[in-house]
Scaffold this active site. Structure first.
Site, PDB file in Angstrom:
ATOM      1  N   ASP A  44      -2.817  -3.002   3.034  1.00  0.00           N
ATOM      2  CA  ASP A  44      -2.967  -3.146   4.500  1.00  0.00           C
ATOM      3  C   ASP A  44      -4.065  -4.179   4.561  1.00  0.00           C
ATOM      4  O   ASP A  44      -5.162  -4.155   3.655  1.00  0.00           O
ATOM      5  CB  ASP A  44      -3.512  -1.854   4.994  1.00  0.00           C
ATOM      6  CG  ASP A  44      -2.119  -0.958   5.403  1.00  0.00           C
ATOM      7  OD1 ASP A  44      -1.073  -1.445   5.096  1.00  0.00           O
ATOM      8  OD2 ASP A  44      -2.461   0.131   5.916  1.00  0.00           O
ATOM      9  N   TYR A  89      -1.070  -4.288  13.956  1.00  0.00           N
ATOM     10  CA  TYR A  89      -1.941  -3.613  12.916  1.00  0.00           C
ATOM     11  C   TYR A  89      -2.764  -3.044  14.026  1.00  0.00           C
ATOM     12  O   TYR A  89      -3.766  -3.581  14.694  1.00  0.00           O
ATOM     13  CB  TYR A  89      -2.475  -4.667  12.281  1.00  0.00           C
ATOM     14  CG  TYR A  89      -3.282  -3.933  11.241  1.00  0.00           C
ATOM     15  CD1 TYR A  89      -2.575  -3.604  10.084  1.00  0.00           C
ATOM     16  CD2 TYR A  89      -4.897  -3.858  11.173  1.00  0.00           C
ATOM     17  CE1 TYR A  89      -3.394  -2.786   8.823  1.00  0.00           C
ATOM     18  CE2 TYR A  89      -5.302  -3.304   9.908  1.00  0.00           C
ATOM     19  CZ  TYR A  89      -4.855  -2.869   8.790  1.00  0.00           C
ATOM     20  OH  TYR A  89      -5.404  -2.153   8.120  1.00  0.00           O
ATOM     21  N   GLU A 145       0.897  -1.188  -0.003  1.00  0.00           N
ATOM     22  CA  GLU A 145      -0.007  -0.127  -0.015  1.00  0.00           C
ATOM     23  C   GLU A 145       0.697   1.287   0.085  1.00  0.00           C
ATOM     24  O   GLU A 145       0.637   2.260  -0.649  1.00  0.00           O
ATOM     25  CB  GLU A 145      -0.895  -0.096   1.058  1.00  0.00           C
ATOM     26  CG  GLU A 145      -2.044   1.157   1.256  1.00  0.00           C
ATOM     27  CD  GLU A 145      -2.954   1.016   2.183  1.00  0.00           C
ATOM     28  OE1 GLU A 145      -3.649   2.169   2.800  1.00  0.00           O
ATOM     29  OE2 GLU A 145      -3.533  -0.233   2.435  1.00  0.00           O
TER      30      GLU A 145
END
Length: 839
Positions: A105, A327, A9
């Site tokens: 992501d 994350y 990303e």
């Protein structure tokens, strides 16, 4: 054998993957070795547009061409990143690339970015999905050993596209329809709406309406001081027969609504002996759940004042750059059931850090065991809770370190036992009137020890307990009784912390964190989007930050009034919008077809447009103000209507919106009373450029812009009715307010001999009179916040006065970090950055 193209990303993630896998040669914007080619997007590279055959060239803001519901959407490259899209297209179409790996992501937006790139490239090459929870090298290498088939995330892609298209349909059609409605009497009044943004705004407006309508009531409390042989303690009178009233939250057992009744209790009990009874019982408090993004944003806002956007940025940096957190864009507050070994490994790696005392205690006590509050697969969606990784970093800045410390302490505390308290309730009866005294003693800190709390015997200051009563002592002396008067308070305005809670609970502010977690599936937006929603409302001037509070503007009230008048609950009901988000989650889980959801969104879009069309020419009713200031033309009452401030006795009227900016009621009061208001921000020219101006009311009662361009006037400027702010740093004469500036009295008018002036607004920040006085007297203001750079970034700085009288910025010096380098630095730079301001 061909190569696999890995598309991340962001460039930093592509570089991390290359470093973790090893053996790559770096080219311009991509890496390559014998097995892989690695490149990246730069966030979103494409955006939805109407196909050319369905888009109108003229009249897009008129009702005639609404609604716009194309049978399909086209994609258009975002201009500033078009070169990166061109590169990815070339790499995708390379003949030696026979597989694509989606390394964006691991969430809905990452899936959308990759899906749109793939669709634009018209590729049918096989796809694998890299799904990472952590950006450590080991996690990256481990992710490549268990790549997912693209079919495993197909439903996630469908939900992502549905979210994108539904936001486009509602946003474009709603904005064009409301703009057409507001512009039907002339001018162009752009009125933006959004599928999630507008219901969020409605939450703020409804709270502000409650505050405005709130009427404070007086109440009284009776406080007594009692003496024992060991000391004194206080008690508060209460009604033992009180029954809680859900309809009236102001009623409480200790409140008396009549002063004579409070005085009667005081007079009755003054100086009389009291009899004492008390009950002590143990109580336990468990550690709150691990953080998801929303709960982390709430805590960081409440504790440090960080905005939701700031917290998300910091958490993303800790995950992506420093690799010390997992994350962050998660809505889960639990860990996988097979994660016990990983947790123990992380705790082991923390043993030599400042948190080692607690990690070693957890491991030695064997507290990491199966526990459904912590390890629960049914409570996990795409990602698990935010926790530290096994890596540590010494390169965190102050804000990053604060956020990391929050996550770390919660991670450690969750494994500790419950905190144990001893709760004591003492009832003192004087002439049959009861007074309550409560004490809470921390007996065993449990998880609270991670936060520095100690037991009563260890820390007497932090745990104040009741004065003890000797065994057999049942009578005390009433030393003093006071009547304390209070007033009921209106509901508190939302902060970002409380607004995030309300968004998570679809408009209901839910304090219980486990109940809030259960409601979050039907919340407004997602943890990953809520920060952007709040920032969007600020950007469109629907809300303003005042300290930590969020205040809806006149523009916000106007929009919600319009939508209520047009009877469009879909755009103002948090519950309805929360249900759309719930349906998107059902698409992710494969329980709802994308086509079914989009049909409902199309119906909603048609309804919004039809309601606006059908109410054309009608007056929108609402809860509007009556100005305190009389009409300047006839002395009559001036009423606020949906579009104007209108006198009820003559033809005097002023529009509420001028050059794209809506006036607040108090601004209009000032304009009518003083015939001038400002300088004000937020106006926009016909070319869309923002500008500031003073608004003046002419002799003909019309509004006129004053840009402060009369400095070269040959007329004498009269400052006799003003108080000087200080001495001019250039010539020593007095400095006053004048138009859009603070100026030397000799810098304007006929006898102009000086050039000193500085703006009342500098980089979108109003400069207060007292700060200018301080600048003139001492050469430096206080530290001023909320300046906005040319790139749109907020910053803080001092304004300083140079020797030649010029005004500049001085930035706050950061405290140098301790370093563990073997070779100490012998020179320290103490320079300050100073930049000249533009008035």
């Amino acid at each position: 054998m061909g190569k696999s193209l890995i598309i991340a990303e962001k460039p930093s993630v592509a570089a991390d993957i290359a470093k973790a896998l090893g053996g790559f040669t770096k080219h311009t914007d991509y890496f390559e070795n014998d097995q892989y080619v690695i490149s990246s997007a730069i966030g979103h590279l494409l955006e939805l547009v109407i196909p050319k055959e369905y888009e109108v060239k003229r009249g897009k803001w008129s009702f005639a061409n609404l609604p716009v519901i194309p049978p399909h959407f086209a994609l258009s490259p975002i201009e500033k990143t078009s070169s990166r899209l061109t590169l990815l297209n070339k790499l995708i179409k390379r003949k030696d690339v026979d597989m694509l790996i989606n390394a964006c992501d691991a969430g809905r937006e990452g899936e959308l970015i990759f899906y749109y790139i793939l669709r634009h490239a018209e590729s049918n090459k096989p796809i694998k999905r890299l799904w990472l929870q952590s950006m450590t090298p080991d996690a990256i290498r481990g992710g490549f050993t268990k790549l997912l088939d693209n079919t495993a995330v197909q439903s996630l892609a469908e939900a992502a596209v549905s979210r994108s298209e539904s936001d486009w349909l509602v946003g474009i059609n709603g904005t064009r329809a409301m703009t057409a409605f507001n512009s039907q009497e002339g001018g162009f009044h752009k009125t933006t709406v959004g599928r999630v943004q507008t219901p969020t705004l409605a939450i703020l407006v409804e709270r502000e309406e409650k505050i405005k309508k709130f009427h404070s009531q007086k109440y009284w409390e009776v406080h007594a001081t009692f003496a024992t042989t060991t000391g004194s303690y206080t008690g508060r009178w209460f009604d033992e027969k009180f029954n809680k009233n859900a309809a009236n939250q102001e009623l409480k057992p200790e409140r008396l609504w009549e002063q004579p009744k409070a005085e009667a209790i005081r007079d009755k009990c003054m100086g009389k002996p009291g009899t004492v009874s008390e009950e002590s019982k143990p109580s336990k408090e468990i550690c709150p759940l691990l953080y998801d993004l929303t709960s982390l944003q709430r805590e960081a806002n409440g504790r440090f004042g960080f905005s939701a956007k700031t917290t998300l940025g910091l958490a993303q940096a800790l995950y992506e750059k420093h690799k010390v957190l997992t994350y962050p864009r998660t809505d889960s507050r639990a860990l996988p059931e097979d994660y016990i070994a990983t947790v123990k490994d992380t705790l082991q790696h923390l043993s030599n850090t400042e948190y080692g005392k607690f990690s070693q205690q957890i491991l030695a006590s064997n507290w990491v065991v199966p526990n459904k509050r912590i390890f629960n697969n049914s409570k996990i969606s795409d990602h698990f809770a935010i926790i530290p990784t096994a890596l540590t970093s010494t390169k965190l800045n102050e804000a990053e370190a604060k956020l990391y410390d929050l996550v770390m302490k919660r991670f450690l505390a969750i494994f500790f036992p419950a905190a144990e308290y001893l709760l004591t309730t003492r009832i003192t009866r004087v002439e049959m009137e009861p007074f309550k005294t409560e004490g809470k003693v921390l007996v065993n800190p449990g998880w609270q020890s991670v936060y520095g709390k100690l037991a009563q015997s260890d820390n007497q200051e932090e745990n104040v307990s009741l004065v003890a009563i000797k065994p057999g002592e049942t009578t005390v002396v009433t030393e003093d009784i006071k009547i304390v008067d209070h007033q009921t308070r209106p509901p508190a305005r939302f902060t970002e912390a409380t607004l995030l809670s309300a968004m998570e609970g679809a408009g209901k502010f839910v304090e219980d964190e486990e109940l809030r977690a259960a409601m979050s599936a039907k919340g407004l937006g997602t943890p990953a989007t809520r920060a952007a929603i709040i920032e969007g409302l600020v950007l469109e001037n629907y809300i303003q930050r005042e300290g930590r509070e969020l205040h809806p503007t006149a523009k916000a009230f106007s929009l919600i009034t319009l939508l209520r008048g047009l009877k469009i609950p879909e755009l103002i009901s948090p519950e309805l919008t929360g249900n759309w988000e719930f349906q998107l989650r059902q698409i992710e889980q494969g329980h709802l077809k994308r086509s079914s959801f989009m049909e409902k969104i199309a119906e909603m879009t048609k309804h919004i447009v039809e309601q606006a069309k059908s109410h054309r020419g009608e007056t929108i009713s609402g809860d509007f103000s009556i100005l305190k200031t009389p009409c300047p033309k006839c002395g009559g009452h001036v009423h606020e209507t949906y579009k104007k401030f209108q006198c009820q006795s003559c033809d005097f009227a002023l529009w509420k919106i001028l050059a794209g900016r809506q006036f607040e009621v108090d601004e209009m009061e000032t304009l009518i009373t003083q015939h001038a208001v400002g300088p004000l921000q937020g106006f926009r020219s016909k070319m869309g450029q923002p500008f500031n101006a003073i608004i003046r009311l002419t002799e003909n009662f019309e509004m006129k812009f004053d840009f402060g361009n009369n400095d070269d006037s040959q007329e004498e400027i009269d400052f006799s009715n003003q108080t000087s702010l200080g001495k001019c740093p250039k010539c020593g004469h007095a400095v006053y307010e004048h138009g859009l500036h603070y100026v030397c009295e000799k810098a304007v008018g006929a006898n102009k001999t000086c050039s000193f002036k500085t703006g009342k607004i500098i980089l979108e920040r109003p400069i207060e009179r007292e700060q200018i006085s301080k600048l003139l007297e001492t050469g430096k203001t206080d530290l001023l916040t909320r300046f906005i750079s040319k790139k749109g970034r907020p910053f803080s700085a001092y304004l300083i006065r140079a020797a030649d009288g010029k005004i500049g910025f001085e930035f706050e010096q950061r405290t140098p970090k301790k370093t563990t380098d073997a070779k100490p630095k012998t020179k320290t730079s103490k320079t300050k950055t100073v930049r000249q301001t533009t008035s």
